[in-house]
Design an enzyme around this catalytic site. Structure first.
Site, PDB file in Angstrom:
ATOM      1  N   GLY A  30       0.837  -1.207   0.000  1.00  0.00           N
ATOM      2  CA  GLY A  30       0.000   0.000   0.000  1.00  0.00           C
ATOM      3  C   GLY A  30       0.864   1.246   0.000  1.00  0.00           C
ATOM      4  CG  PHE A  31       0.343   6.106   0.368  1.00  0.00           C
ATOM      5  CD1 PHE A  31       1.456   6.668  -0.260  1.00  0.00           C
ATOM      6  CD2 PHE A  31      -0.285   6.824   1.380  1.00  0.00           C
ATOM      7  CE1 PHE A  31       1.919   7.910   0.122  1.00  0.00           C
ATOM      8  CE2 PHE A  31       0.170   8.061   1.769  1.00  0.00           C
ATOM      9  CZ  PHE A  31       1.280   8.609   1.143  1.00  0.00           C
ATOM     10  CE1 TYR A  81      -9.969   2.894   8.035  1.00  0.00           C
ATOM     11  CE2 TYR A  81     -10.126   5.272   7.847  1.00  0.00           C
ATOM     12  CZ  TYR A  81      -9.368   4.132   7.873  1.00  0.00           C
ATOM     13  OH  TYR A  81      -8.016   4.217   7.737  1.00  0.00           O
TER      14      TYR A  81
END
Ligand code: UDP
Length: 328
Positions: free
Chosen positions: A11-12, A151
């Site tokens: 991922g980033f 989230y």
């Protein structure tokens, strides 16, 4: 030199962390299902003698058991991330963000208490109206009928779990709440504002600001965030604690749009779009999000502080290099 497991390592943030752990001399195993992670992010590291890349899911218990057995420390970054993605698929958010964290914590205890970094998020504060948020502040999540809060809520449960494992089993956990981490390799597909603004400006605009652009965020360069994670993991007094990780310099989204435009092409226009058109009717935004980073500074001696100007320059240069390499 130790063996590190990085979930979400393609991922980033995970790919930058992987790079720095390798640079520090560690062995790294990346576990990523390449859903939002991209193999391209690790392109420069393929073939590295101390890197193993495992394409698989953190919901695969057998695989997790094997990978944790072979690791000395765990950096758990795999998650469903981004306001847009999370609003679009709340079931996946809950399944990806909660059960695998517990499985990993259990395995870390069974393995003798392996140091564990949990990536959390400033979303856990919800809509807290305070000017600046400290780690001991109340969490102001919105109603369960609004998917955005799934989230923050899922990550808050992860934090409860990690702290419970620290208290009950002495597992050395460190929790980092990230505040708008940005930099090269971040893509705009999942809603993140800076890559979107830069992409929009590079094609001549308009830059699309949601609502009136008066909402406030602080942006931290991923390089500094990764340095904070690694430093926290080297600091015994950080164990069992939660840390805000980010910059504390506030910017309105309108100011951000103007800064991007000034750097890319002053002729580009701003267009304002209501939230309902961007995210649907049941969306709620966080008006202001500014961390108090004094705990981080006290513990490791520094906090991310790179200017927005340098951050934008870095991102724009990266985007331009991507366009050139895609064209050739
Ligand atoms: N935003 C925007 N235009 C976009 C994407 C985001 O104006 O194309 C706004 C968004 O409403 C929010 C801020 O920029 O207020 C930061 O959004 P992002 O999704 O990057 O992070 P958040 O802080 O919401 O998690």
């Amino acid at each position: 030199m130790s063996r590190c497991l990085v979930t979400g390592g393609a991922g980033f943030i995970g790919s930058h962390l992987t790079e720095e752990l390798l640079a520090a001399g560690h062995h790294v195993t990346v576990l990523d299902n390449l859903s939002t992670g991209r193999s391209e992010n690790l392109k420069g590291l393929v073939g590295h003698p101390r890197l193993t890349i495992c394409t698989g899911s953190i919901t695969d218990q057998m695989l997790l058991a094997e990978l944790v057995r072979d690791a000395d420390s765990i950096y758990h970054l795999a998650a469903a991330v981004g306001v847009k993605l999370v609003a679009d698929d709340p079931v996946r958010t809950i399944e990806t963000n909660i059960y695998p964290t517990e499985a990993l914590l259990q395995l870390a205890v069974q393995g003798g208490g392996k140091p564990f970094f949990l990536a959390s998020t400033s979303e856990v504060y919800g809509k807290n109206p305070k000017e600046q948020w400290t780690e001991e502040d109340d969490l102001h999540l919105g109603p369960t009928s609004r998917p955005r809060w799934a989230y923050g809520c899922s990550k808050a449960i992860d934090e409860f779990l990690a702290l419970a494992y620290f208290r009950k089993h002495g597992l050395p956990v460190v929790i980092g709440r990230f505040f708008n981490v940005v930099g090269p390799r971040q893509v705009g597909h999942y809603g993140m504002v800076i890559p979107r603004f830069v992409d929009q400006a590079l094609i001549g605009g308009p830059v699309i600001v949601y609502d009136d652009g008066g909402q406030v965020r602080c942006f931290a360069h991923v390089r500094e965030v990764v340095a904070s994670i690694m430093s926290l993991m080297r600091t015994p007094s950080a164990q069992g604690q939660v840390f805000n990780i980010g910059s504390d310099k506030p910017w309105s989204i309108r100011q951000l749009a103007e800064a991007v435009i000034a750097k890319v092409d002053p002729a580009v226009r701003i267009e304002y779009l209501p939230y309902s058109k961007a995210y649907g009717d049941d969306f709620e935004d966080v008006r202001r999000r500014v961390p108090d980073v004094s705990r981080l500074k006290r513990t490791i001696g520094s906090a991310p502080h790179l200017s927005l100007d340098s951050i934008l320059e870095d991102i724009i240069a990266w985007k331009r290099s991507q366009t050139t390499s895609n064209a050739s």
